[in-house]
Design a protein around this motif. Structure first.
Motif, PDB file in Angstrom:
ATOM      1  N   CYS A 164      39.718  47.792  48.783  1.00  0.00           N
ATOM      2  CA  CYS A 164      40.625  46.811  48.183  1.00  0.00           C
ATOM      3  C   CYS A 164      39.925  45.502  47.838  1.00  0.00           C
ATOM      4  CB  CYS A 164      41.796  46.547  49.124  1.00  0.00           C
ATOM      5  SG  CYS A 164      41.310  45.926  50.750  1.00  0.00           S
ATOM      6  N   ILE A 165      38.602  45.556  47.693  1.00  0.00           N
ATOM      7  CA  ILE A 165      37.852  44.352  47.350  1.00  0.00           C
ATOM      8  C   ILE A 165      36.862  44.672  46.231  1.00  0.00           C
ATOM      9  CG2 ILE A 165      36.210  42.617  48.166  1.00  0.00           C
ATOM     10  CD1 ILE A 165      37.402  43.038  50.973  1.00  0.00           C
ATOM     11  N   LYS A 166      36.861  43.837  45.210  1.00  0.00           N
ATOM     12  CA  LYS A 166      35.908  43.977  44.107  1.00  0.00           C
ATOM     13  C   LYS A 166      35.282  42.598  43.886  1.00  0.00           C
ATOM     14  CE  LYS A 166      35.683  45.452  39.227  1.00  0.00           C
ATOM     15  NZ  LYS A 166      34.647  46.488  39.406  1.00  0.00           N
ATOM     16  N   TYR A 180      44.882  43.324  47.501  1.00  0.00           N
ATOM     17  CA  TYR A 180      43.710  43.664  46.689  1.00  0.00           C
ATOM     18  C   TYR A 180      43.126  42.363  46.149  1.00  0.00           C
ATOM     19  CZ  TYR A 180      40.651  46.685  43.939  1.00  0.00           C
ATOM     20  OH  TYR A 180      39.548  47.362  43.448  1.00  0.00           O
ATOM     21  N   ILE A 181      41.824  42.144  46.384  1.00  0.00           N
ATOM     22  CA  ILE A 181      41.139  40.934  45.938  1.00  0.00           C
ATOM     23  C   ILE A 181      40.061  41.308  44.930  1.00  0.00           C
ATOM     24  CG2 ILE A 181      39.714  38.973  46.637  1.00  0.00           C
ATOM     25  CD1 ILE A 181      41.005  39.148  49.408  1.00  0.00           C
ATOM     26  N   TYR A 182      40.108  40.662  43.779  1.00  0.00           N
ATOM     27  CA  TYR A 182      39.119  40.897  42.731  1.00  0.00           C
ATOM     28  C   TYR A 182      38.513  39.553  42.327  1.00  0.00           C
ATOM     29  CZ  TYR A 182      37.307  42.344  38.094  1.00  0.00           C
ATOM     30  OH  TYR A 182      36.518  42.598  36.975  1.00  0.00           O
ATOM     31  N   LEU A 183      37.229  39.364  42.620  1.00  0.00           N
ATOM     32  CA  LEU A 183      36.507  38.164  42.201  1.00  0.00           C
ATOM     33  C   LEU A 183      35.740  38.512  40.939  1.00  0.00           C
ATOM     34  CD1 LEU A 183      35.140  36.879  45.655  1.00  0.00           C
ATOM     35  CD2 LEU A 183      37.377  36.544  44.605  1.00  0.00           C
ATOM     36  N   LYS A 184      36.225  38.018  39.799  1.00  0.00           N
ATOM     37  CA  LYS A 184      35.702  38.424  38.498  1.00  0.00           C
ATOM     38  C   LYS A 184      34.690  37.418  37.959  1.00  0.00           C
ATOM     39  CE  LYS A 184      37.157  39.552  33.774  1.00  0.00           C
ATOM     40  NZ  LYS A 184      36.079  40.564  33.682  1.00  0.00           N
ATOM     41  N   SER A 185      33.606  37.924  37.439  1.00  0.00           N
ATOM     42  CA  SER A 185      32.584  37.060  36.839  1.00  0.00           C
ATOM     43  C   SER A 185      33.124  36.420  35.567  1.00  0.00           C
ATOM     44  CB  SER A 185      31.329  37.875  36.524  1.00  0.00           C
ATOM     45  OG  SER A 185      31.649  38.938  35.629  1.00  0.00           O
ATOM     46  N   TYR A 186      32.450  35.380  35.110  1.00  0.00           N
ATOM     47  CA  TYR A 186      32.918  34.628  33.938  1.00  0.00           C
ATOM     48  C   TYR A 186      32.991  35.528  32.708  1.00  0.00           C
ATOM     49  CZ  TYR A 186      32.991  31.379  30.039  1.00  0.00           C
ATOM     50  OH  TYR A 186      33.321  30.725  28.877  1.00  0.00           O
ATOM     51  N   ASP A 187      34.104  35.414  31.994  1.00  0.00           N
ATOM     52  CA  ASP A 187      34.329  36.195  30.777  1.00  0.00           C
ATOM     53  C   ASP A 187      34.707  35.213  29.672  1.00  0.00           C
ATOM     54  OD1 ASP A 187      35.161  37.851  28.725  1.00  0.00           O
ATOM     55  OD2 ASP A 187      36.202  39.260  30.057  1.00  0.00           O
ATOM     56  N   SER A 188      33.840  35.088  28.691  1.00  0.00           N
ATOM     57  CA  SER A 188      34.058  34.108  27.614  1.00  0.00           C
ATOM     58  C   SER A 188      35.227  34.458  26.721  1.00  0.00           C
ATOM     59  CB  SER A 188      32.783  33.980  26.765  1.00  0.00           C
ATOM     60  OG  SER A 188      32.443  35.240  26.181  1.00  0.00           O
ATOM     61  N   GLY A 234      53.028  49.053  45.280  1.00  0.00           N
ATOM     62  CA  GLY A 234      53.141  48.340  46.550  1.00  0.00           C
ATOM     63  C   GLY A 234      51.968  47.417  46.821  1.00  0.00           C
ATOM     64  N   THR A 235      51.286  46.975  45.765  1.00  0.00           N
ATOM     65  CA  THR A 235      50.080  46.164  45.922  1.00  0.00           C
ATOM     66  C   THR A 235      50.295  44.728  45.456  1.00  0.00           C
ATOM     67  OG1 THR A 235      48.605  48.068  45.681  1.00  0.00           O
ATOM     68  CG2 THR A 235      47.659  45.905  45.187  1.00  0.00           C
ATOM     69  N   PHE A 236      49.685  43.799  46.182  1.00  0.00           N
ATOM     70  CA  PHE A 236      49.643  42.393  45.791  1.00  0.00           C
ATOM     71  C   PHE A 236      48.222  42.109  45.347  1.00  0.00           C
ATOM     72  CE2 PHE A 236      48.759  37.929  47.145  1.00  0.00           C
ATOM     73  CZ  PHE A 236      49.601  37.282  46.254  1.00  0.00           C
ATOM     74  N   LEU A 237      48.043  41.956  44.037  1.00  0.00           N
ATOM     75  CA  LEU A 237      46.709  41.771  43.458  1.00  0.00           C
ATOM     76  C   LEU A 237      46.414  40.288  43.262  1.00  0.00           C
ATOM     77  CD1 LEU A 237      44.121  42.698  41.922  1.00  0.00           C
ATOM     78  CD2 LEU A 237      45.557  42.818  39.857  1.00  0.00           C
ATOM     79  N   LEU A 238      45.246  39.861  43.726  1.00  0.00           N
ATOM     80  CA  LEU A 238      44.768  38.494  43.503  1.00  0.00           C
ATOM     81  C   LEU A 238      43.447  38.572  42.750  1.00  0.00           C
ATOM     82  CD1 LEU A 238      44.971  35.395  44.128  1.00  0.00           C
ATOM     83  CD2 LEU A 238      43.519  35.862  46.108  1.00  0.00           C
ATOM     84  N   ILE A 239      43.403  37.918  41.577  1.00  0.00           N
ATOM     85  CA  ILE A 239      42.169  37.882  40.782  1.00  0.00           C
ATOM     86  C   ILE A 239      41.669  36.444  40.685  1.00  0.00           C
ATOM     87  CG2 ILE A 239      41.093  38.346  38.557  1.00  0.00           C
ATOM     88  CD1 ILE A 239      42.979  40.569  38.063  1.00  0.00           C
TER      89      ILE A 239
END
Length: 320
Positions: free
Chosen positions: A120-122, A150-158, A182-187
């Motif tokens: 659940c981590i990206k 669910y945690i998603y740390l996303k790289s910079y996207d122009s 049933g998921t709480f997504l944080l980006i």
């Protein structure tokens, strides 16, 4: 790489909406915060009694003055002291409310048929020092709420410039990568400047909103603000504290100032009713006692004397 914003505070914002799943937004400085993502740099009358009996009339008038001057005054003083103590206590509790994150809603754990997903981590930014440890820690949030984090740390996207674009991306990413509701997504979206704090957005699955409602989201952002800028905490510790604190708070209804005021009103109401009942019973008791004493006096009085007294007081009543 350390996360940005650990030594400075600033601004938070969020935005977006979807008809299928819940998401939303807010910019600091607005009067209210709807649910949504967050982009932020965090920091901290007089009644007359009439009676035709001469004896009762005189006796009642004297006894009434004696009663109100002593027993009634003491009772009133005690009631005033109790009410004053309650008011002081309530003001103390109300002042504490401003420094405390509270939940005012009773929430029930979601019976999620999907078992906890450890994957659940990206992390595309390298902020999280130990993903497996954080994933294990996040299970506490799942156990208390029934919601899969669910945690998603996303790289910079122009290509993602505006908040709306980022919120829309979050919705699409949920649709394409998460196979349950049933998921709480944080980006977290990294900023073009690595030293600047990026933008945060969330997406609620359709089954999550009964727990992660607007108040719960507010509480979640509050803990994000509190812990993100703490340089003594690792990123794993930050997210662990945020999710643990959120779960503990939102799943426990806190006694607030409104609850205390409600309790005070109930107590005061009970005291008024009880005091009124006691007062009525005392008056009734005294009247019954007076009546009994008058009856005894009448029985002891010779008949001719009784007639004279009765005629005398009847004449007084007519003059009045």
């Amino acid at each position: 790489m350390p996360r940005p914003g650990t030594s400075s505070g600033g601004h938070r914002s969020s935005g977006g909406h979807s008809s299928s799943r819940v998401s939303g937004g807010h910019h600091v400085g607005q009067s209210s915060r709807p649910t949504g993502g967050s982009s932020f740099n965090r920091g901290p009358s007089i009644n007359h009694y009439h009676n035709t009996s001469p004896y009762r009339r005189g006796y009642y008038r004297n006894s009434r003055h004696g009663y109100t001057g002593s027993t009634s005054g003491l009772g009133t003083l005690i009631v005033c002291i109790i009410i004053f103590a309650i008011i002081v206590f309530s003001f103390f509790m109300i002042s504490n409310d401003h420094n405390k994150v509270v939940s005012t809603i009773n929430r029930e754990k979601i019976e999620n048929r999907v078992p906890y997903n450890n994957n659940c981590i990206k992390d595309e930014l390298g902020y999280i020092e130990n993903s497996s440890r954080l994933s294990k820690n996040l299970m506490n949030f799942y156990n208390k709420t029934g919601v899969q984090p669910y945690i998603y740390l996303k790289s910079y996207d122009s290509t993602l410039i505006s908040d709306d674009q980022k919120n829309s991306y979050a919705q699409t990413w949920y649709e394409e990568n998460i196979d349950n509701e049933g998921t709480f997504l944080l980006i977290y979206y990294a900023d073009s400047n690595p030293n600047e704090i990026g933008y945060m957005a969330y997406v609620n699955g359709k089954q999550v909103t009964s727990v992660m409602d607007s108040e719960a989201i507010d509480i979640f952002w509050n803990y994000i603000d509190r812990y993100w800028s703490d340089s003594s905490l690792s990123t794993v510790d930050v997210f662990t504290k945020v999710y643990d604190s959120t779960a503990k708070t939102i799943m426990t209804r806190t006694t607030t100032s409104k609850d205390i005021i409600k309790i005070i009103c109930i107590i005061v109401g009970i005291m008024i009713v009880l005091g009124g009942t006691i007062y009525i019973l005392r008056i009734k008791f005294k009247r019954d006692k007076e009546k009994a004493e008058e009856t005894i006096e009448i029985l002891k009085t010779p008949l001719d004397k009784t007639d004279e007294l009765r005629e005398k007081y009847l004449n007084e009543e007519r003059k009045e």
